[in-house]
Design a protein around this motif. Structure first.
Motif, PDB file in Angstrom:
ATOM      1  N   ALA A   1      -4.360  -2.906   2.031  1.00 19.19           N
ATOM      2  CA  ALA A   1      -4.113  -1.678   2.793  1.00 19.19           C
ATOM      3  C   ALA A   1      -3.284  -0.694   1.984  1.00 19.19           C
ATOM      4  O   ALA A   1      -3.539   0.517   2.003  1.00 19.19           O
ATOM      5  CB  ALA A   1      -3.393  -2.017   4.100  1.00 19.19           C
ATOM      6  N   ALA A   2      -2.286  -1.202   1.264  1.00 20.53           N
ATOM      7  CA  ALA A   2      -1.462  -0.325   0.428  1.00 20.53           C
ATOM      8  C   ALA A   2      -2.285   0.311  -0.684  1.00 20.53           C
ATOM      9  O   ALA A   2      -2.156   1.503  -0.977  1.00 20.53           O
ATOM     10  CB  ALA A   2      -0.296  -1.116  -0.167  1.00 20.53           C
ATOM     11  N   SER A   3      -3.158  -0.483  -1.299  1.00 15.71           N
ATOM     12  CA  SER A   3      -4.020   0.048  -2.358  1.00 15.71           C
ATOM     13  C   SER A   3      -4.982   1.090  -1.812  1.00 15.71           C
ATOM     14  O   SER A   3      -5.214   2.145  -2.434  1.00 15.71           O
ATOM     15  CB  SER A   3      -4.794  -1.101  -3.009  1.00 15.71           C
ATOM     16  N   PHE A   4      -5.547   0.827  -0.641  1.00 21.27           N
ATOM     17  CA  PHE A   4      -6.456   1.774   0.011  1.00 21.27           C
ATOM     18  C   PHE A   4      -5.719   3.075   0.338  1.00 21.27           C
ATOM     19  O   PHE A   4      -6.235   4.174   0.119  1.00 21.27           O
ATOM     20  CB  PHE A   4      -7.010   1.138   1.287  1.00 21.27           C
ATOM     21  N   TYR A   5      -4.511   2.931   0.848  1.00 20.54           N
ATOM     22  CA  TYR A   5      -3.675   4.089   1.182  1.00 20.54           C
ATOM     23  C   TYR A   5      -3.382   4.934  -0.057  1.00 20.54           C
ATOM     24  O   TYR A   5      -3.501   6.161  -0.033  1.00 20.54           O
ATOM     25  CB  TYR A   5      -2.386   3.573   1.819  1.00 20.54           C
ATOM     26  N   GLN A   6      -3.039   4.282  -1.159  1.00 27.83           N
ATOM     27  CA  GLN A   6      -2.763   5.001  -2.404  1.00 27.83           C
ATOM     28  C   GLN A   6      -3.994   5.751  -2.897  1.00 27.83           C
ATOM     29  O   GLN A   6      -3.896   6.907  -3.327  1.00 27.83           O
ATOM     30  CB  GLN A   6      -2.298   4.021  -3.480  1.00 27.83           C
ATOM     31  N   SER A   7      -5.146   5.105  -2.836  1.00 22.69           N
ATOM     32  CA  SER A   7      -6.370   5.719  -3.342  1.00 22.69           C
ATOM     33  C   SER A   7      -6.780   6.932  -2.515  1.00 22.69           C
ATOM     34  O   SER A   7      -7.164   7.971  -3.065  1.00 22.69           O
ATOM     35  CB  SER A   7      -7.502   4.683  -3.354  1.00 22.69           C
ATOM     36  N   VAL A   8      -6.706   6.797  -1.194  1.00 21.53           N
ATOM     37  CA  VAL A   8      -7.108   7.904  -0.322  1.00 21.53           C
ATOM     38  C   VAL A   8      -6.187   9.101  -0.506  1.00 21.53           C
ATOM     39  O   VAL A   8      -6.646  10.248  -0.638  1.00 21.53           O
ATOM     40  CB  VAL A   8      -7.119   7.451   1.159  1.00 21.53           C
TER      41      VAL A   8
ATOM     42  N   GLU B   1      -8.894  -7.057  11.597  1.00 24.16           N
ATOM     43  CA  GLU B   1      -7.510  -6.807  11.995  1.00 24.16           C
ATOM     44  C   GLU B   1      -7.295  -5.373  12.450  1.00 24.16           C
ATOM     45  O   GLU B   1      -6.221  -5.018  12.936  1.00 24.16           O
ATOM     46  CB  GLU B   1      -6.586  -7.113  10.798  1.00 24.16           C
ATOM     47  N   GLY B   2      -8.283  -4.515  12.246  1.00 21.77           N
ATOM     48  CA  GLY B   2      -8.124  -3.105  12.580  1.00 21.77           C
ATOM     49  C   GLY B   2      -7.158  -2.432  11.615  1.00 21.77           C
ATOM     50  O   GLY B   2      -7.219  -2.629  10.404  1.00 21.77           O
ATOM     51  N   ILE B   3      -6.239  -1.642  12.168  1.00 21.39           N
ATOM     52  CA  ILE B   3      -5.269  -0.936  11.326  1.00 21.39           C
ATOM     53  C   ILE B   3      -3.902  -1.619  11.347  1.00 21.39           C
ATOM     54  O   ILE B   3      -2.900  -1.026  10.937  1.00 21.39           O
ATOM     55  CB  ILE B   3      -5.126   0.536  11.776  1.00 21.39           C
ATOM     56  N   ASP B   4      -3.863  -2.872  11.774  1.00 18.15           N
ATOM     57  CA  ASP B   4      -2.585  -3.585  11.850  1.00 18.15           C
ATOM     58  C   ASP B   4      -1.942  -3.759  10.482  1.00 18.15           C
ATOM     59  O   ASP B   4      -0.712  -3.750  10.355  1.00 18.15           O
ATOM     60  CB  ASP B   4      -2.777  -4.952  12.504  1.00 18.15           C
ATOM     61  N   ASN B   5      -2.767  -3.923   9.438  1.00 16.45           N
ATOM     62  CA  ASN B   5      -2.211  -4.055   8.091  1.00 16.45           C
ATOM     63  C   ASN B   5      -1.481  -2.782   7.662  1.00 16.45           C
ATOM     64  O   ASN B   5      -0.456  -2.840   6.990  1.00 16.45           O
ATOM     65  CB  ASN B   5      -3.321  -4.375   7.091  1.00 16.45           C
ATOM     66  N   PHE B   6      -2.020  -1.637   8.049  1.00 13.15           N
ATOM     67  CA  PHE B   6      -1.377  -0.365   7.715  1.00 13.15           C
ATOM     68  C   PHE B   6      -0.082  -0.194   8.503  1.00 13.15           C
ATOM     69  O   PHE B   6       0.901   0.351   7.988  1.00 13.15           O
ATOM     70  CB  PHE B   6      -2.323   0.793   8.000  1.00 13.15           C
ATOM     71  N   LYS B   7      -0.066  -0.660   9.744  1.00 14.91           N
ATOM     72  CA  LYS B   7       1.159  -0.598  10.535  1.00 14.91           C
ATOM     73  C   LYS B   7       2.240  -1.468   9.920  1.00 14.91           C
ATOM     74  O   LYS B   7       3.397  -1.061   9.788  1.00 14.91           O
ATOM     75  CB  LYS B   7       0.886  -1.054  11.975  1.00 14.91           C
ATOM     76  N   PHE B   8       1.864  -2.668   9.505  1.00 13.13           N
ATOM     77  CA  PHE B   8       2.822  -3.590   8.904  1.00 13.13           C
ATOM     78  C   PHE B   8       3.379  -3.034   7.602  1.00 13.13           C
ATOM     79  O   PHE B   8       4.538  -3.268   7.252  1.00 13.13           O
ATOM     80  CB  PHE B   8       2.155  -4.949   8.663  1.00 13.13           C
ATOM     81  N   LEU B   9       2.526  -2.272   6.901  1.00  5.82           N
ATOM     82  CA  LEU B   9       2.940  -1.717   5.613  1.00  5.82           C
ATOM     83  C   LEU B   9       4.167  -0.827   5.749  1.00  5.82           C
ATOM     84  O   LEU B   9       5.009  -0.766   4.858  1.00  5.82           O
ATOM     85  CB  LEU B   9       1.774  -0.929   4.993  1.00  5.82           C
ATOM     86  N   PHE B  10       4.295  -0.119   6.881  1.00  4.33           N
ATOM     87  CA  PHE B  10       5.401   0.827   7.056  1.00  4.33           C
ATOM     88  C   PHE B  10       6.354   0.426   8.177  1.00  4.33           C
ATOM     89  O   PHE B  10       7.073   1.255   8.719  1.00  4.33           O
ATOM     90  CB  PHE B  10       4.839   2.223   7.328  1.00  4.33           C
ATOM     91  N   GLN B  11       6.350  -0.860   8.534  1.00  3.92           N
ATOM     92  CA  GLN B  11       7.264  -1.305   9.570  1.00  3.92           C
ATOM     93  C   GLN B  11       8.693  -1.461   9.069  1.00  3.92           C
ATOM     94  O   GLN B  11       9.646  -1.237   9.802  1.00  3.92           O
ATOM     95  CB  GLN B  11       6.777  -2.639  10.163  1.00  3.92           C
ATOM     96  N   THR B  12       8.849  -1.853   7.809  1.00  3.55           N
ATOM     97  CA  THR B  12      10.171  -2.147   7.292  1.00  3.55           C
ATOM     98  C   THR B  12      10.762  -0.942   6.573  1.00  3.55           C
ATOM     99  O   THR B  12      10.048  -0.051   6.092  1.00  3.55           O
ATOM    100  CB  THR B  12      10.108  -3.324   6.303  1.00  3.55           C
ATOM    101  N   GLU B  13      12.075  -0.934   6.495  1.00  7.98           N
ATOM    102  CA  GLU B  13      12.768   0.146   5.775  1.00  7.98           C
ATOM    103  C   GLU B  13      12.460   0.103   4.292  1.00  7.98           C
ATOM    104  O   GLU B  13      12.393   1.144   3.632  1.00  7.98           O
ATOM    105  CB  GLU B  13      14.275   0.020   5.997  1.00  7.98           C
TER     106      GLU B  13
END
Length: 314
Positions: free
Chosen positions: A284-291, A65-77
């Motif tokens: 993706a959210a878990s990966f983002y938190q860890s990094v 999926e590439g980075i689409d999961n990360f984009k979706f993570l921050f699409q909503t308010e």
């Protein structure tokens, strides 16, 4: 020839140390296995953050999926609200818990009655072992419509009852207080152990020099436990993007109206997973938190090493 002899001697020395300290190595086997299987092998699952995960294909068979999961993570308010709350609550928790734990540790250390000190220590540590399910019931007993605060405090004073579970603004205070009540005992025990380990000769010399109790605390106790404070704070900063799921989900009873002040990344991911079943976005959210946590630990340790090298974590 000499190199070969040196290599053989090193190997012999290594084997000798294994045989000599075999009991210690055997004790290390179980924790090492737990660390490998619980922390390192699951890291392979990070690839799910970059895949459109489905249960038929599994981790390896799911399409990329590439980075689409990360984009979706921050699409909503809602995602930004959750990130904002996580970033604002955790520094408050770190400061509040650290300061209160140090103050309580110093106060307990100054108690003359050791039995009384043990009673206070056990009482303050007990909440740490409670599950957040139990804590949520205790909170409801205080904050519910017919709870202790409304019936025993506000009503006798002639004040109107407060619907705590429909007022998001109050929870910016309630959550830090609940977190403090539950976790301050653990930090207090750590700092108390550090204080007890201070050589009493420092205090005896200070008394001879006429230093007051306040001066002893300010000039001896606090400076000597600074390394412990720095290590614990650095470790907590590493989890600044991770929130305590039970605190933010169980204690507010998952009340939707409280979401603006109780939603954090962990609860947002959980709710999103329940609604959409998007495993990739959760990964993706878990990966983002860890990094981010890893980077913050490195950055904080770098700052500490530049200002006070002897107190750096590494």
């Amino acid at each position: 020839m000499v190199k070969g002899v040196g290599s053989v001697s090193r190997q012999a020395g290594f084997l000798f140390n294994i045989v000599k300290y075999r009991a210690l190595f055997l004790m290390l086997v179980v924790p090492a296995a737990v660390l490998i299987f619980n922390n390192y092998i699951p890291m392979f699952g990070l690839v799910v953050a970059f895949k459109n995960y489905n249960y038929i294909g599994g981790i390896l068979g799911s399409p990329w999926e590439g980075i689409d999961n990360f984009k979706f993570l921050f699409q909503t308010e809602d995602a930004w609200v959750a990130t904002r709350n996580t970033v604002l609550y955790n520094p408050l928790f770190i400061v509040l818990n650290t300061v209160c734990a140090i103050l309580l540790a110093i106060a307990l250390n100054e108690l003359r009655s050791r039995k009384l000190a043990k009673v206070f220590q056990s009482s303050l540590l007990f909440p740490y072992f409670l599950s957040f399910v139990a804590v949520s019931y205790l909170a409801y007993a205080f904050l519910g419509g017919y709870g202790f605060i409304n019936k025993s405090i506000l009503e006798p004073l002639g004040l109107p009852a407060v619907s705590w579970y429909t007022k998001p603004g109050y929870w910016t205070v309630i959550l830090p207080l609940v977190n403090l009540w539950k976790n301050v005992g653990y930090g207090m025990v750590v700092y108390l152990a550090a204080i007890v380990g201070i050589d009493q000769e420092y205090y005896e010399a200070a008394v001879i020099d006429g230093a007051s109790k306040w001066k002893q605390i300010w000039k001896i106790t606090i400076p000597l436990i600074v390394p412990v404070i720095i290590v614990l704070v650095i470790l907590q900063i590493g989890r600044i993007f991770n929130a305590d799921f039970g605190l933010f989900y169980q204690v507010p009873l998952n009340t939707g109206v409280l979401t603006p002040t109780t939603s954090v990344i962990d609860t947002f991911v959980y709710r999103s997973l329940l609604i959409s079943g998007n495993v990739g976005m959760s990964a993706a959210a878990s990966f983002y938190q860890s990094v981010v946590g890893f980077v913050l630990v490195l950055l904080t340790n770098f700052i500490v090493r530049r200002t006070s090298p002897e107190n750096a974590l590494f």
